[in-house]
Design a protein around this motif. Structure first.
Motif, PDB file in Angstrom:
ATOM      1  N   ASN A   5      -3.717  -9.841   5.629  1.00 39.80           N
ATOM      2  CA  ASN A   5      -3.005  -8.611   5.942  1.00 39.80           C
ATOM      3  C   ASN A   5      -1.765  -9.064   6.705  1.00 39.80           C
ATOM      4  OD1 ASN A   5      -3.530  -5.932   8.282  1.00 39.80           O
ATOM      5  ND2 ASN A   5      -2.471  -5.811   6.357  1.00 39.80           N
ATOM      6  N   VAL A   6      -0.565  -8.748   6.187  1.00 37.10           N
ATOM      7  CA  VAL A   6       0.669  -9.320   6.717  1.00 37.10           C
ATOM      8  C   VAL A   6       1.671  -8.249   7.132  1.00 37.10           C
ATOM      9  CG1 VAL A   6       0.414 -11.426   5.335  1.00 37.10           C
ATOM     10  CG2 VAL A   6       1.704  -9.497   4.399  1.00 37.10           C
ATOM     11  N   LEU A  15       0.823  -1.204   0.000  1.00 36.82           N
ATOM     12  CA  LEU A  15       0.000   0.000   0.000  1.00 36.82           C
ATOM     13  C   LEU A  15       0.861   1.259   0.000  1.00 36.82           C
ATOM     14  CD1 LEU A  15      -2.731  -1.019   2.603  1.00 36.82           C
ATOM     15  CD2 LEU A  15      -2.837  -1.159   0.101  1.00 36.82           C
ATOM     16  N   GLU A  16       0.276   2.336  -0.475  1.00 38.84           N
ATOM     17  CA  GLU A  16       0.950   3.637  -0.473  1.00 38.84           C
ATOM     18  C   GLU A  16       1.144   4.115   0.962  1.00 38.84           C
ATOM     19  OE1 GLU A  16       3.156   6.008  -2.194  1.00 38.84           O
ATOM     20  OE2 GLU A  16       1.903   4.905  -3.608  1.00 38.84           O
ATOM     21  N   ARG A  17       0.123   3.909   1.769  1.00 41.84           N
ATOM     22  CA  ARG A  17       0.182   4.267   3.188  1.00 41.84           C
ATOM     23  C   ARG A  17      -0.407   3.123   3.991  1.00 41.84           C
ATOM     24  NH1 ARG A  17      -2.809   9.331   4.938  1.00 41.84           N
ATOM     25  NH2 ARG A  17      -3.894   7.531   5.620  1.00 41.84           N
ATOM     26  N   GLU A  18       0.074   2.936   5.210  1.00 39.81           N
ATOM     27  CA  GLU A  18      -0.434   1.863   6.051  1.00 39.81           C
ATOM     28  C   GLU A  18      -1.410   2.380   7.100  1.00 39.81           C
ATOM     29  OE1 GLU A  18       2.489  -0.922   7.508  1.00 39.81           O
ATOM     30  OE2 GLU A  18       3.794  -0.421   5.835  1.00 39.81           O
ATOM     31  N   ALA A  19      -2.088   3.478   6.786  1.00 38.61           N
ATOM     32  CA  ALA A  19      -3.065   4.029   7.726  1.00 38.61           C
ATOM     33  C   ALA A  19      -4.197   3.023   7.935  1.00 38.61           C
ATOM     34  CB  ALA A  19      -3.604   5.351   7.188  1.00 38.61           C
ATOM     35  N   ALA A  20      -4.765   3.041   9.117  1.00 40.25           N
ATOM     36  CA  ALA A  20      -5.809   2.072   9.470  1.00 40.25           C
ATOM     37  C   ALA A  20      -6.980   2.128   8.499  1.00 40.25           C
ATOM     38  CB  ALA A  20      -6.288   2.308  10.902  1.00 40.25           C
ATOM     39  N   ASP A  21      -7.406   3.327   8.103  1.00 43.79           N
ATOM     40  CA  ASP A  21      -8.549   3.426   7.193  1.00 43.79           C
ATOM     41  C   ASP A  21      -8.214   2.863   5.815  1.00 43.79           C
ATOM     42  OD1 ASP A  21      -6.840   5.631   6.803  1.00 43.79           O
ATOM     43  OD2 ASP A  21      -8.455   6.841   5.947  1.00 43.79           O
ATOM     44  N   THR A  22      -6.983   3.035   5.369  1.00 44.59           N
ATOM     45  CA  THR A  22      -6.558   2.491   4.074  1.00 44.59           C
ATOM     46  C   THR A  22      -6.556   0.966   4.117  1.00 44.59           C
ATOM     47  OG1 THR A  22      -5.170   4.439   3.704  1.00 44.59           O
ATOM     48  CG2 THR A  22      -4.713   2.506   2.344  1.00 44.59           C
ATOM     49  N   VAL A  23      -6.018   0.412   5.173  1.00 46.88           N
ATOM     50  CA  VAL A  23      -5.994  -1.044   5.340  1.00 46.88           C
ATOM     51  C   VAL A  23      -7.418  -1.585   5.412  1.00 46.88           C
ATOM     52  CG1 VAL A  23      -5.318  -2.930   6.890  1.00 46.88           C
ATOM     53  CG2 VAL A  23      -3.706  -1.072   6.402  1.00 46.88           C
ATOM     54  N   GLU A  42     -10.170  -0.249   4.187  1.00 47.13           N
ATOM     55  CA  GLU A  42     -10.800  -0.133   2.863  1.00 47.13           C
ATOM     56  C   GLU A  42     -10.335  -1.255   1.942  1.00 47.13           C
ATOM     57  OE1 GLU A  42      -9.761   3.740   1.439  1.00 47.13           O
ATOM     58  OE2 GLU A  42     -10.953   4.751   2.979  1.00 47.13           O
ATOM     59  N   MET A  43      -9.059  -1.574   1.989  1.00 50.03           N
ATOM     60  CA  MET A  43      -8.517  -2.643   1.147  1.00 50.03           C
ATOM     61  C   MET A  43      -9.109  -3.990   1.560  1.00 50.03           C
ATOM     62  SD  MET A  43      -6.622  -3.580  -1.414  1.00 50.03           S
ATOM     63  CE  MET A  43      -5.787  -2.061  -1.800  1.00 50.03           C
ATOM     64  N   MET A  44      -9.246  -4.222   2.849  1.00 44.55           N
ATOM     65  CA  MET A  44      -9.828  -5.484   3.316  1.00 44.55           C
ATOM     66  C   MET A  44     -11.278  -5.599   2.846  1.00 44.55           C
ATOM     67  SD  MET A  44      -8.230  -6.268   7.102  1.00 44.55           S
ATOM     68  CE  MET A  44      -8.801  -4.801   7.896  1.00 44.55           C
ATOM     69  N   ARG A  45     -12.038  -4.527   2.962  1.00 40.31           N
ATOM     70  CA  ARG A  45     -13.437  -4.558   2.507  1.00 40.31           C
ATOM     71  C   ARG A  45     -13.512  -4.822   1.003  1.00 40.31           C
ATOM     72  NH1 ARG A  45     -13.954  -0.515   6.340  1.00 40.31           N
ATOM     73  NH2 ARG A  45     -13.669   1.156   4.826  1.00 40.31           N
ATOM     74  N   PHE A  63      -0.374  -6.975   1.988  1.00 46.76           N
ATOM     75  CA  PHE A  63      -1.366  -8.032   1.773  1.00 46.76           C
ATOM     76  C   PHE A  63      -0.780  -9.129   0.903  1.00 46.76           C
ATOM     77  CE2 PHE A  63      -4.110  -4.517   2.857  1.00 46.76           C
ATOM     78  CZ  PHE A  63      -5.100  -5.109   3.611  1.00 46.76           C
ATOM     79  N   VAL A  64      -1.209 -10.339   1.179  1.00 44.57           N
ATOM     80  CA  VAL A  64      -0.991 -11.470   0.282  1.00 44.57           C
ATOM     81  C   VAL A  64      -2.392 -11.917  -0.120  1.00 44.57           C
ATOM     82  CG1 VAL A  64      -0.092 -13.802   0.001  1.00 44.57           C
ATOM     83  CG2 VAL A  64       1.152 -12.148   1.427  1.00 44.57           C
ATOM     84  N   VAL A  65      -2.622 -11.982  -1.425  1.00 41.96           N
ATOM     85  CA  VAL A  65      -3.948 -12.267  -1.954  1.00 41.96           C
ATOM     86  C   VAL A  65      -3.866 -13.496  -2.841  1.00 41.96           C
ATOM     87  CG1 VAL A  65      -5.855 -11.353  -3.334  1.00 41.96           C
ATOM     88  CG2 VAL A  65      -4.469  -9.795  -1.923  1.00 41.96           C
TER      89      VAL A  65
END
Length: 157
Positions: A103-104, A77-85, A87-90, A110-112
């Motif tokens: 989420n690693v 990710l560009e940033r590891e902010a909680a909201d960014t993480v 959003e990516m999980m959703r 992330f590993v997908v």
């Protein structure tokens, strides 16, 4: 959820047996673990109710349903902010081709694990999910040549 300390030897034997075959009749399970059928049934019901057993599923080979390609995608990710993480999980949860995601820690966020019908369809999806997403700094795709080991039971011993 119950933890390891809440499980006795009967529970552990039941978990082992159910991981091997969740369709085993309760009477057979009871005989294997040394309980009466009603006691065995109550324990299984408790294991499910407490979340120790998450779900019972049929494991289908992806090729059976037309998904011959499997990829592991390492996403940074560009940033590891909680909201960014979050959003990516959703977003990953909503994509049917994403069959597992973690989420690693480490160099990637992330590993997908994804499935694709062919490389072209993977490319279209990867561009949409990762290349066009401003939250993603980079991603690397590892195409699975062959699966060496299937998902395994969690050791109960």
């Amino acid at each position: 959820m119950i933890g390891r300390g809440d499980l006795d030897s009967f529970d552990l034997k039941l978990i082992d047996a159910l991981q091997a075959d969740a369709l085993t009749p309760v009477a057979v399970l009871a005989e294997r673990v040394g309980l009466s059928a009603p006691a065995c049934y109550r324990r299984i019901r408790r294991l499910r109710a407490t979340g120790a057993i998450v779900r019972d599923v049929a494991v289908v080979h992806p090729r059976t349903l037309g998904w011959p390609l499997s990829m592991l995608v390492l996403v940074t990710l560009e940033r590891e902010a909680a909201d960014t993480v979050d959003e990516m999980m959703r977003m990953l949860k909503r994509v049917p081709e994403v069959i597992e995601a973690w989420n690693v820690t480490g160099d990637h966020d992330f590993v997908v694990r994804m499935l694709a019908r062919d490389m072209e369809s993977y490319d279209v999806l990867a561009r949409r999910l990762f290349a066009a997403d401003e939250r993603v700094r980079s991603f690397k795709t590892l195409v699975v040549i062959r699966q060496v080991k299937d998902a395994s039971p969690v050791p109960a011993a």
